[in-house]
Motif scaffolding. Structure first.
Motif, PDB file in Angstrom:
ATOM      1  N   ARG A  12       0.076  -1.392  -0.424  1.00  0.00           N
ATOM      2  CA  ARG A  12       0.077  -0.166  -0.154  1.00  0.00           C
ATOM      3  C   ARG A  12       1.133   1.221  -0.122  1.00  0.00           C
ATOM      4  NH1 ARG A  12       2.043   2.393   4.481  1.00  0.00           N
ATOM      5  NH2 ARG A  12       1.813   1.426   6.769  1.00  0.00           N
ATOM      6  N   ALA A  14       0.145   4.970   1.258  1.00  0.00           N
ATOM      7  CA  ALA A  14      -0.412   5.948   2.385  1.00  0.00           C
ATOM      8  C   ALA A  14      -0.321   6.902   2.562  1.00  0.00           C
ATOM      9  CB  ALA A  14      -0.705   4.931   3.501  1.00  0.00           C
ATOM     10  N   SER A  16      -0.513  10.871   3.587  1.00  0.00           N
ATOM     11  CA  SER A  16      -1.420  11.734   4.338  1.00  0.00           C
ATOM     12  C   SER A  16      -1.217  12.853   3.590  1.00  0.00           C
ATOM     13  CB  SER A  16      -0.520  12.551   5.681  1.00  0.00           C
ATOM     14  OG  SER A  16      -0.285  11.110   6.411  1.00  0.00           O
ATOM     15  N   GLU A  48      -4.396   8.594   4.148  1.00  0.00           N
ATOM     16  CA  GLU A  48      -4.454   8.833   5.697  1.00  0.00           C
ATOM     17  C   GLU A  48      -4.848  10.783   5.743  1.00  0.00           C
ATOM     18  OE1 GLU A  48      -0.611   6.574   7.238  1.00  0.00           O
ATOM     19  OE2 GLU A  48      -2.289   5.086   6.512  1.00  0.00           O
ATOM     20  N   ARG A 209       7.924   1.891   3.070  1.00  0.00           N
ATOM     21  CA  ARG A 209       7.463   3.100   3.773  1.00  0.00           C
ATOM     22  C   ARG A 209       8.843   4.073   4.154  1.00  0.00           C
ATOM     23  NH1 ARG A 209       4.429   1.948   8.616  1.00  0.00           N
ATOM     24  NH2 ARG A 209       5.555   0.392  10.394  1.00  0.00           N
TER      25      ARG A 209
HETATM   26  N1  GLU Z   1       0.565   8.541   6.212  1.00  0.00           N
HETATM   27  C1  GLU Z   1       2.378   8.639   6.646  1.00  0.00           C
HETATM   28  C2  GLU Z   1       2.759   9.842   5.795  1.00  0.00           C
HETATM   29  O1  GLU Z   1       2.236   9.897   4.826  1.00  0.00           O
HETATM   30  C3  GLU Z   1       2.563   7.191   5.942  1.00  0.00           C
HETATM   31  C4  GLU Z   1       2.296   5.507   6.717  1.00  0.00           C
HETATM   32  C5  GLU Z   1       2.752   4.792   6.817  1.00  0.00           C
HETATM   33  O2  GLU Z   1       3.047   4.837   5.378  1.00  0.00           O
HETATM   34  O3  GLU Z   1       2.469   3.796   7.225  1.00  0.00           O
HETATM   35  O4  GLU Z   1       4.197   9.655   6.130  1.00  0.00           O
END
Ligand code: GLU
Length: 469
Positions: A12, A14, A16, A48, A209
């Motif tokens: 995934r 994710a 923000s 997110e 990530r």
């Molecule tokens: N939402 C988080 C960010 O933009 C990433 C979270 C994740 O990949 O676990 O840094």
């Protein structure tokens, strides 16, 4: 021997949505995407957006646009965390019922005092476990004047570790980890908790990530374990540094992915360049999207930070431009010519691309170059005319015009031949004819290969402008 079928890979991205998609985010997304594609798995997009103060619909759109531009379409999603609140609350209730989480009535001031006390004793500042239920322990009386937070019952001893796909084994002592707040007094779930529930529900098998999340991972692993979830594998990608070795930021130029679209980078070149920022396949610098997918392996992701190199990006982009189909380039450059108030239909734009593409680093440079053909004709100023269009030059041009009128075909090859033969007839060198010809026909002293320029401008226009000298 029995072989078990490994569960399908699910990765995934994710983000923000608090701003545009930056280069680092795009690269992380690319690695997750390539890993999923390599394993014929599923790539999930999760937005997110629980930080409601900072999340905006424009930022969501910017993320979607950037991913579409780079052609990294998710197989599932986008899922929005704000639409999953009921699910997070449900899991909080389940954990309270299971005894893996508990209500904590300590006020923020009390928690701060606990931390201060620990700091004063030379310990890591942390919550002291006042409300943590233990067998045989009696808890304080529940205050009636405040709402509790919910805390996760983190293991008190031992260590939590994982074998990072990129960094290798990483471990944290559980004493380093506080009993994390998973729900606030108003019941809203906290960041790490939402990530855990989502990774669990979305059956994510590999979390790739940025390494700014390394500290969150042991907390997330402990909660996943408490839920009885199968743990994903984790890979933390080192950050991107600017050419000066500092963390890549606006100071180093554009960090917004879509800015590169505006500046005339091809998405294929961008994907190629971003992939090489921290990933390698031998010494290969240029590879197709298919090769990236074919070759992608987290073992070839670098443990050390990558360095942004705008010159190399330009080199990669130039390579993609040079190897693009002329008609395809014309299509991509046409809107940029319109932006410059030019008319892309004025000439055969495909021929213009063929003429210019070997020396262009960006689509914008191609558009700038194409304005010679698609922009307004601005005759040379008097100064230039005085310098280069003397009597001798005018005579040469007039002879050129006469013989050009008689040409049976108007191609760059026949025009080049004509230029050569006029030079020979008059016993002069190229600049003597080349500069006046360029000035008379384009208004400029320097242009790409003159034969090709004349061929593209067309017989009528060239003869008309020569006639006006
Ligand atoms: N939402 C988080 C960010 O933009 C990433 C979270 C994740 O990949 O676990 O840094």
């Amino acid at each position: 021997m029995t072989t078990s079928t490994p569960s399908a890979v699910r990765t995934r991205f994710a983000p923000s949505p608090t701003g545009y998609l930056h280069l680092g985010g795009a690269r992380t997304a690319l690695f997750s995407w390539a890993f999923a594609r390599h394993h014929k798995g599923i790539f999930v997009l999760r937005i997110e957006d629980t930080d409601v103060e900072r999340s905006t619909p424009e930022a969501v759109q910017a993320i979607l646009d950037s991913m579409a531009w780079l052609n990294m379409q998710p197989d599932e999603g986008p899922f929005y965390q704000m639409q999953r609140m009921d699910r997070y609350r449900e899991v909080v209730q389940q954990m309270l019922a299971d005894g893996t989480a508990y209500y904590c009535y300590s006020s923020p001031a009390e928690v701060e005092a606990m931390r201060e006390k620990a700091r004063a004793a030379g310990l890591k500042p942390r919550y002291d476990g006042t409300w943590r239920p233990e067998p045989g322990k009696s808890l304080p009386a529940v205050p009636t004047d405040r709402k509790p937070v919910v805390r996760f019952k983190n293991p008190l001893d031992g260590a939590t570790g994982w074998n990072d796909l990129i960094k290798g084994p990483i471990s944290f002592d559980n004493t380093e980890l506080d009993d994390l707040v998973i729900a606030r007094p108003d019941g809203t779930p906290t960041y790490n908790f939402c990530v855990v529930v989502d990774d669990w529900d979305m059956k994510i098998t590999h979390v790739i990530r940025g390494d700014d999340h390394v500290n969150n991972t042991p907390r997330q692993i402990n909660i996943l374990r408490a839920l009885g979830a199968t743990l994903p594998e984790y890979g933390h990608v080192p950050m991107i540094l600017g050419p000066d070795g500092e963390k890549l930021s606006k100071r180093h130029g554009a960090v917004n992915v879509m800015e590169y679209d505006k500046e005339g980078y091809l998405p294929e070149a961008m994907v190629n360049y971003l992939a090489r920022l921290g990933w390698s396949h031998g010494n290969d610098e240029i590879f197709t999207r298919e090769q990236l997918v074919d070759w992608f392996d987290t073992r070839n992701l670098s443990k050390s930070a990558a360095q942004w190199d705008p010159k190399k990006l330009n080199w990669v982009n130039a390579h993609y431009i040079k190897n693009s189909d002329d008609a395809d380039l014309a299509e991509r450059v046409a809107p940029r010519i319109v932006q410059r108030c030019g008319n892309p239909q004025a000439v055969d734009l495909t021929a213009v691309m063929s003429l210019l593409k070997d020396r262009a680093e960006t689509l914008n440079q191609l558009a700038d170059g194409a304005m010679l053909f698609c922009g307004p004709y601005i005759p040379a100023n008097t100064e230039l005319r005085a310098e280069h269009l003397d009597e001798h030059a005018v005579a040469l041009l007039s002879d050129f015009k006469k013989q050009a009128e008689a040409l049976s075909d108007w191609t760059s090859a026949s025009l080049d031949d004509l230029i050569k033969s006029i030079l020979a007839q008059h016993g002069v060198k190229m600049p003597k004819l080349g500069v006046p010809l360029r000035l008379a026909v384009t208004g400029q002293k320097q242009t790409p290969a003159i034969g090709a320029v004349l061929a593209i401008l067309g017989r009528d226009l060239v003869l008309e402008r020569l006639g006006a000298v």
